[in-house]
Enzyme design. Structure first.
Site, PDB file in Angstrom:
ATOM      1  N   LEU A  34       0.819  -1.212   0.000  1.00 48.97           N
ATOM      2  CA  LEU A  34       0.000   0.000   0.000  1.00 48.97           C
ATOM      3  C   LEU A  34       0.846   1.253   0.000  1.00 48.97           C
ATOM      4  CD1 LEU A  34      -2.733  -1.046   2.607  1.00 48.97           C
ATOM      5  CD2 LEU A  34      -3.013  -0.887   0.124  1.00 48.97           C
ATOM      6  N   GLY A  35       2.001   1.189   0.644  1.00 47.14           N
ATOM      7  CA  GLY A  35       2.855   2.362   0.718  1.00 47.14           C
ATOM      8  C   GLY A  35       3.962   2.147   1.734  1.00 47.14           C
ATOM      9  N   GLY A  40       8.705   2.115   7.984  1.00 54.05           N
ATOM     10  CA  GLY A  40       7.948   0.898   7.740  1.00 54.05           C
ATOM     11  C   GLY A  40       7.328   0.797   6.367  1.00 54.05           C
ATOM     12  N   LYS A  55       1.842  -3.680   8.940  1.00 53.38           N
ATOM     13  CA  LYS A  55       3.044  -2.865   8.864  1.00 53.38           C
ATOM     14  C   LYS A  55       4.256  -3.702   9.241  1.00 53.38           C
ATOM     15  CE  LYS A  55       4.713   1.648  10.532  1.00 53.38           C
ATOM     16  NZ  LYS A  55       4.348   2.816  11.378  1.00 53.38           N
ATOM     17  N   ASP A 167       2.978  13.044  16.246  1.00 47.99           N
ATOM     18  CA  ASP A 167       3.171  13.372  14.825  1.00 47.99           C
ATOM     19  C   ASP A 167       1.813  13.509  14.138  1.00 47.99           C
ATOM     20  OD1 ASP A 167       4.574  13.914  12.493  1.00 47.99           O
ATOM     21  OD2 ASP A 167       4.742  11.805  11.929  1.00 47.99           O
TER      22      ASP A 167
END
Length: 223
Positions: A34-35, A40, A55, A167
C-alpha cells in the site's frame, strides 16, 4: 505495563483481556503493498476472510526502526478499539529473532486524508463556494466538519489514556470506506503518564510538538 506485548509471549489466536491478540504468520496473507514511510512498509493483506493492513520494518538491521516499531506496538497494544483510531487488530512476533515484526491494523480503503483531500480539492471548493454548475455531493463543508469531529474524538480518547500522538498531521489520518477519519501511525507516540506535570521534560516535549504542528500547518498540510 498492562497489555504490553513482548517477544517471548506465547502465540495465541485470541485475546484474553481485550488487547490485540498474537497472530501466527500463516494466519494472514499478502495481497499488495500500500505504501511506505521512513521506517515501515504497509501492505494489504487478508486475515479471517477480511481485508487488513499490516506494517513491517523497512530495514530490519536498523536499530532506530526496530525500536520505533517496538514502541508503536506496545503503545497501540494498550489502547482499546476506538472508532476514530486505525486500531491494532493483532501482532505477529514469530520472526522477532530475525528482527521482523508485523503490526496488523484496520484497513482504511480510502487512504490518508491528505491524499484524498488533494485529489478531490476542486470538488470540495466548488461545492463549498457553490460555483455555478457545481454538482452537489457529500464532498462538502459538512464532511470537513465531520472529519474535524472524528479527529477531536480520537485525540480525546488518546488524552484519556495519557498518550501523546507526537506526529499528528493529516497524512497520518486515514479514511475508511465510509469516509470516517481515523488517527493512525503511532510510531512517535509517547506516554505522558511517567512525567511529572511540573517537570521541564514535559514542557519541552509539548513545546517541541507545538512548534512542529505550527510548521506543518504553514507548509505541507495546509489546505
Amino acid at each position: 505495563t498492562m497489555g504490553q506485548i513482548n517477544a517471548g509471549d506465547k502465540v495465541s489466536e485470541t485475546s484474553q483481556n481485550g488487547n490485540p491478540a498474537h497472530r501466527r504468520r500463516q494466519s494472514f496473507t499478502y495481497v499488495r503493498e500500500l505504501g511506505s514511510g521512513a521506517f515501515g512498509i504497509v501492505s494489504l493483506g487478508v486475515m479471517d476472510g477480511k481485508e487488513v493492513a499490516y506494517k513491517t520494518l523497512k530495514n530490519v538491521h536498523d536499530d532506530e526502526q526496530f525500536n520505533c516499531m517496538i514502541k508503536e506496538m506496545n503503545t497501540m497494544s494498550n489502547l482499546k478499539p476506538h472508532p476514530n483510531l486505525a486500531n491494532l487488530l493483532g501482532v505477529c512476533t514469530e520472526e522477532m529473532e530475525q528482527r521482523q515484526i508485523y503490526l496488523i491494523l484496520e484497513y482504511c480503503s480510502l487512504g490518508d486524508l491528505k491524499t484524498f483531500f488533494m485529489k478531490h480539492r476542486d470538488q470540495f471548493t466548488k461545492c463549498i463556494k457553490k460555483v455555478p454548475g457545481y454538482i452537489a455531493s457529500d464532498l462538502n463543508a459538512n464532511l470537513l466538519k465531520y472529519w474535524s469531529l472524528c479527529i477531536a474524538k480520537g485525540l480525546e480518547y488518546l488524552t484519556s489514556q495519557l498518550v501523546m500522538h507526537g506526529d499528528l498531521a493529516i497524512r497520518n489520518v486515514l479514511l475508511d470506506k465510509n469516509k470516517t477519519a481515523k488517527i493512525g501511525d503511532f510510531g512517535l507516540a509517547k506516554s505522558i503518564s511517567y512525567y511529572n506535570l511540573g517537570n521541564l521534560s514535559l514542557v519541552w516535549t509539548i513545546s517541541r510538538t507545538m512548534i512542529r504542528l505550527e510548521s506543518i500547518m504553514s507548509s505541507e498540510d495546509k489546505f
